[in-house]
Structure formats: structure tokens, C-alpha cells
Design an enzyme around this catalytic site. Structure first.
Site, PDB file in Angstrom:
ATOM      1  N   HIS A  50      36.955  77.190  80.156  1.00 45.62           N
ATOM      2  CA  HIS A  50      37.565  78.129  81.088  1.00 45.62           C
ATOM      3  C   HIS A  50      36.772  79.425  81.230  1.00 45.62           C
ATOM      4  O   HIS A  50      37.288  80.432  81.740  1.00 45.62           O
ATOM      5  CB  HIS A  50      39.001  78.423  80.649  1.00 45.62           C
ATOM      6  N   ASN A 107      37.780  83.947  76.110  1.00 43.12           N
ATOM      7  CA  ASN A 107      38.341  83.718  77.443  1.00 43.12           C
ATOM      8  C   ASN A 107      39.435  84.698  77.799  1.00 43.12           C
ATOM      9  O   ASN A 107      39.576  85.089  78.962  1.00 43.12           O
ATOM     10  CB  ASN A 107      38.899  82.286  77.517  1.00 43.12           C
ATOM     11  N   GLU A 166      35.485  74.150  72.485  1.00 42.92           N
ATOM     12  CA  GLU A 166      36.624  73.288  72.790  1.00 42.92           C
ATOM     13  C   GLU A 166      36.618  72.982  74.282  1.00 42.92           C
ATOM     14  O   GLU A 166      36.840  73.868  75.110  1.00 42.92           O
ATOM     15  CB  GLU A 166      37.935  73.967  72.419  1.00 42.92           C
ATOM     16  N   ASP A 184      37.362  78.593  71.285  1.00 40.60           N
ATOM     17  CA  ASP A 184      38.558  78.172  72.004  1.00 40.60           C
ATOM     18  C   ASP A 184      38.357  78.235  73.513  1.00 40.60           C
ATOM     19  O   ASP A 184      37.600  79.065  74.024  1.00 40.60           O
ATOM     20  CB  ASP A 184      39.714  79.099  71.588  1.00 40.60           C
ATOM     21  N   ASP A 224      43.117  87.221  81.404  1.00 39.84           N
ATOM     22  CA  ASP A 224      41.859  86.480  81.513  1.00 39.84           C
ATOM     23  C   ASP A 224      40.689  87.429  81.724  1.00 39.84           C
ATOM     24  O   ASP A 224      40.589  88.108  82.754  1.00 39.84           O
ATOM     25  CB  ASP A 224      41.940  85.491  82.677  1.00 39.84           C
TER      26      ASP A 224
END
Length: 597
Positions: free
Chosen positions: A299, A158, A329, A295, A264
Site C-alpha cells: 500500500h 504506510n 508484507e 507491514d 495514510d
């Protein structure tokens, strides 16, 4: 609570039960018992790498063993040295927190902290020098494999470390695509840029070749000293990032905003997709690892995962790893939200935050129907109940915090002995119910954190952090100021016993689960699990009440005789379809029936 007589019966049962899998590669994901650790907080095997080869104070090296927010010195050599301990606990796989090279320190002046946790990556190809070397990671994987223990890596796609800055501001708020489209510089009234770019919904290389200007929302600036800090080199180009400011964790910002300032990645970009597949496929190729925990999975856009996940599974299969386990996650306690990521993103599994919430609620005095409702929703996952059996379940972790902490918060007047009993029962639920039990290092030593995040990342080796060392541990008079690797600890013994029980009985790993009883009040929660080969029933019952419980539990009519695997079981059914059980306060029992006739 397991008594000595039950332990003796269990030892006998284990000795008579063959292990199903031939080698560690043959085991399915649901066959594992996971042990999760952060290398920096586990064991310091080499004090020479404590500062990561850097010189200076903690704001340069990131090393300060007296602060909960900096490196403490744990490393990969330390994990290797403690493999005996991990194996004795009954773990069959180790989930290792991120080991990639990190930005040692980041944060605003006066709010700095270190990258000890591993989530501020600059070099995706190398082990962070604070933890060791690539060769030492290979040594860890090889040493674990020789013991039949798998190794799962914690990975991030991410974001990277916070390197890109914005000319317009410091802590920049999110700027949406509607107000700041790709086709204008700095807002809808700005100068035209990126002609012909059709937007990020068109994931073709031809389309993204037309995205040449990254200054549609903010003007990205990379400090001179960090222009080439990221590896592989393509990660240094701001065009591969969203550059829209900090996420609000809602709406489009959830996948396009900076995660608390971290750069990001524009995972819609085909170059990013290909680059991440090559990076993490390389770790599979070189080290023969057995799985990925991913992780911040929620997102990232679904299309990225739809390409990445099958590519990793194919890479693993080509490397001779047929049961590579990938789980994302998704930090949400709602089953519908978790299940969406198995259907839309096509994740094989996600961390079971719904289970975590249900166990926390039940062990904090709420009704056992919280568990029943969570399990009833297993059908929502892609693949249904079979997928649910592969969800890593947990009662504590490094982000959410420890089960002991939340029970104490819910029941502030609770005594140490009752808290220990409740935590023991929570661990038993995790190890006996469907899913892949995931033990967080320190739980087996009675750690009771002050909260979540940094407060729940205590050292297993002797700590120098005052806020860790003043915590009163469960089942022990020790503190975290001394090493916490005691196999005689009551929670260690209980977990080790149950881990061996679980891995010795296919009903407890691969078995279908049926809820037999739950209530809107504390008390009985009972399930049956069925051996996938023989159909034999195993009845598991928990008493979440401070009072003893006795009564009847429904079973299959063909289950007529039982043997005790834990707790106390009757030799036979009370009547066809019913078994009579007696459970002490916060007790549990495991009763195995013979194969159906």
C-alpha cells in the site's frame, strides 16, 4: 511422523554435523528459523505496565484481558523471560510484533478496541508503555544476541494512528485524483489551490514545496487534544498525508487511501521519505537489530521503497550488520503479485503468501501439484530461485489465521488425531522446503483458532478470553486458560527436532530445490535439495494422503547411498537414478546422499 528410531538417528546426525556460521552476524537470511510473536499476547513479565501508565477504564487504558480486542498485559520483559523456551524450540531469530507507542484505544463508539497489536503508532521513537521501555527493548536485543538469536522488528511506514478527521464526514469514502485534483479545493469546480504543484509523480523537493494546502479532497481537522501527539513532530502536519478517505484496496486508493481509517502517509513526499529513513535508521543505530518485517508494504508507492530499502541496508552495514533481512508484507497468494514487489519495489524478500496458500490447499485435501506450481514460479522473483530461498514461509500468522483452523474448515468432519497429523505435516513442509520457516507462536502448542485477526491472537500466558479458552487444542488436554509453554508438547518436539535438522544441514537452508514428484491428487510430494558446497543431494518426501504410500522417486544417478535424517530411508538406491520409499499416512522422510563422486 517422526518415530523414536528416527529421532535417535537424527540426534546422531546432528552431533556429527558442524554449524556453518561462526557468529549470528555471519548467518544469511535463509539460514534462520523465525519465531513470530505479538508481545502483548506472549508473556506478562511485569504486571505494573499492564495499563501503560494510564488510569481509567479500558476505553482509556486499552487494558482488558477478558476481551480479544484489548491489551492483555504481555510485554518485553516477558519475552526476555521466555528466551529459553524460544531457543529450545530451535528458533534462531525472533520477529517481534510492532512495539512502538500506539494510540491506546480507537474506533467508533461501541466499536472501540485497543492498540495491543502495535499497528496504530503515534510515537515512532519510543516503545509503547504497555510493553515496557526503550531500555527494556535494548535488554531484549542484547540478551537474544548473547544466545546467537537475531531480532527482527515489525515496522510501519504506510500509516499512523487515526488522528486526522475530516470536516465533511466521519467514515469518509475515497476521493480520487481525477475527481479531486491537488489543484482545486474540494473538487474540479472548487477554488484554485497549490499553484505550480506538478502532481505526486514529480518527487522533487522543489515540486512538493508547492503543495501547501491539504484540503483538495477533504478538509483535514486534528482534535486539539491530539495536535502534538505524534512523534517526530513533523508527523502532526496534515500536509504529509493523502487525506482522500478510506481505501477500497483497489486502483490508486490502494496506495493513497486510509487503511480502515488510519492516517495514510503521503510517502511520495520527500520529507516523508527522509523522515522515515531517519526514524528506522535510528532503531538500527541504537539497538543493532537484525531485520525488518514491513507491514502493509503493497500500500506504499514503489519509489518510496526504492529509496528506503537501500538506505536501511546501508545503515545496517555501517552498523556492522552485513546480513540485515528486509521482507515486506504483500498479502496476495499469487506469485506474480508477490514477485512484482521484488522487481519494481526492489524488496529483497516478501512474506510468501503463495506458499501459505499452497500448503493450506494441499493439507486440506487438494493435489500436491499446488506446491509444485508455487515453486515453479520462483523464477519470477528478482534474483530468481536465490531470492525465493529468502522468502519467509509460514503456515499460520496473526492476520491470516492458523493452519489448523483452515484445515478444519475445509474438512469439517475431521477428527482431532487426523487434524494433528495434518498440522504436523504442514509444519514439516515449512521447515524442510525452500524459504525461511516462520513459526507463529502458539502453533507449537496446538492452538486452533476460531478464525483470523483477533481470533488468531491467543495468549501464550494464561488467557482470560472465553472465546480462546473454549478451543480444543491439538495434542493436549490443556486449554489456553493456563500458560502454554510446554516443551513436551508433540508439536513443540517435532518443530524443535526439525529446526535443528534444518540449521545443521546447508542443503536445507541454502540448498537449491528441485521438484521430483507432484500430482493433482493427494499423496506424494517429493523434492531434492542440494548442498551448495558439496553438491550432495537430500531427498525429502511427504505423503499428504490418509493411506500409506510406497514407490520410487527420481534422484541423481550419482546418489547411490543414503542415510536417514528423518522417517525411514533405504541404505542405497534401487537403481542409478531411483530410490524406493515407503511413507505412512501423513508421513515424511528425509534421506541424505553422500557427496557426488
Amino acid at each position: 511422523m517422526i518415530r523414536k528410531t528416527a529421532l535417535a538417528l537424527l540426534a546422531s546426525a546432528l552431533a556429527a554435523t558442524p554449524v556453518a556460521a561462526q557468529t549470528y552476524r555471519d548467518r544469511l537470511p535463509e539460514d534462520e528459523v523465525l519465531y513470530f510473536l505479538l508481545p502483548d499476547r506472549f508473556e506478562n513479565g511485569d504486571t505494573g505496565n499492564d495499563r501503560g501508565g494510564l488510569t481509567g477504564d479500558r476505553l482509556v487504558t486499552g487494558f482488558d484481558p477478558t476481551s480479544k480486542g484489548f491489551y492483555h498485559g504481555g510485554d518485553l520483559k516477558g519475552v526476555i523471560q521466555r528466551l529459553d523456551y524460544i531457543q529450545a524450540l530451535g528458533a534462531t531469530a525472533i520477529w517481534v510484533g510492532p512495539i512502538f507507542k500506539n494510540k491506546p484505544v480507537q474506533g467508533a463508539k461501541g466499536q472501540e478496541s485497543g492498540g495491543y497489536h502495535g499497528y496504530w503508532i503515534t510515537d515512532f521513537t519510543q516503545v509503547d508503555p504497555h510493553f515496557g521501555t526503550n531500555a527494556e527493548f535494548k535488554a531484549l536485543v542484547d540478551a537474544a544476541h548473547k544466545r546467537g538469536i537475531k531480532v527482527y522488528m515489525d515496522i510501519v511506514v504506510n500509516h499512523t494512528a487515526d488522528v486526522i478527521q475530516f470536516r465533511e464526514c466521519g467514515d469518509c469514502s475515497y476521493r480520487s485524483r481525477a475527481d479531486y485534483p491537488y489543484s482545486r479545493r474540494g473538487g474540479i469546480t472548487g477554488a484554485p489551490i497549490n499553484p505550480g504543484f506538478a502532481g505526486d509523480d514529480n518527487h522533487s523537493a522543489v515540486n512538493f514545496a508547492k503543495l501547501t494546502r491539504p484540503d483538495f479532497a477533504y478538509t483535514p481537522v486534528v482534535p486539539e487534544a491530539e495536535k502534538r501527539v505524534k512523534v517526530p513532530a513533523w508527523l502532526n502536519d496534515p500536509i504529509y498525508y493523502h487525506n482522500r478517505g478510506n481505501s477500497t484496496f483497489a486502483g490508486e486508493s490502494s496506495t493513497m487511501g486510509d487503511f480502515v481509517g488510519l492516517d495514510d502517509l503521503m510517502t511520495e513526499h520527500p520529507r516523508v521519505v527522509a523522515g522515515m529513513i531517519e526514524i528506522f535508521g535510528g532503531w538500527i543505530d541504537r539497538f543493532g537489530i537484525d531485520g525488518f518485517r514491513i507491514d502493509t508494504a503493497r500500500h506504499v508507492d514503489p519509489e518510496f521503497w526504492q529509496a528506503f530499502v537501500p538506505a536501511m541496508l546501508a545503515r545496517a552495514k555501517a552498523r556492522g550488520i552485513p546480513n540485515f533481512h528486509i521482507f515486506g508484507e504483500v498479502a496476495d497468494p499469487e506469485v506474480a503479485a508477490l514477485a512484482r514487489h521484488t522487481r519494481v519495489d526492489r524488496f529483497p524478500a516478501v512474506l510468501d503468501f503463495a506458499f501459505n496458500q499452497a500448503v493450506t490447499d494441499v493439507m486440506s485435501g487438494k493435489g500436491t501439484d499446488r506446491l509444485a506450481k508455487a515453486f515453479a514460479a520462483d523464477v519470477l522473483y528478482e534474483g530468481g530461485e536465490a531470492t525465493a530461498r529468502r522468502l519467509p514461509t509460514f503456515v499460520s500468522n496473526h492476520d491470516a489465521g492458523r493452519i489448523a483452523t483452515f484445515i478444519r474448515q475445509a474438512l469439517p468432519k475431521i477428527g482431532q488425531e487426523e487434524l494433528l497429523q495434518r498440522v504436523r505435516l504442514a509444519e514439516a513442509m515449512m521447515l524442510l522446503l525452500r524459504g525461511v520457516p516462520t513459526i507463529y507462536s502458539g502453533d507449537e502448542q496446538g492452538f486452533v483458532s476460531d478464525g483470523n485477526d483477533q481470533d488468531a491472537r491467543e495468549d501464550m500466558f494464561g488467557s482470560r478470553v472465553p472465546s480462546y479458552n473454549d478451543n480444543k487444542l491439538l495434542g493436549s488436554t490443556a486449554t489456553t486458560a493456563t500458560p502454554s509453554f510446554h516443551p513436551a508438547h508433540p508439536l513443540f518436539r517435532e518443530i524443535a527436532t526439525l529446526a535443528k535438522l534444518r540449521t545443521s544441514h546447508p542443503a536445507l537452508t541454502r540448498g537449491r530445490q528441485v521438484t521430483r514428484f507432484a500430482s493433482e491428487k493427494p499423496g506424494l510430494f517429493a523434492v531434492s535439495r542440494f548442498d551448495p558446497r558439496t553438491g550432495a543431494e537430500t531427498v525429502i518426501a511427504f505423503n499428504t494422503s490418509a493411506e500409506p504410500w510406497s514407490g520410487n522417486v527420481q534422484v541423481e544417478t550419482g546418489s547411490t547411498t543414503f542415510r536417514t535424517l528423518a522417517g525411514t530411508c533405504p541404505a542405497s538406491a534401487a537403481a542409478p537414478g531411483s530410490i524406493t520409499l515407503s511413507l505412512p499416512a501423513f508421513g515424511y522422510t528425509v534421506c541424505a546422499a553422500g557427496a557426488p563422486k
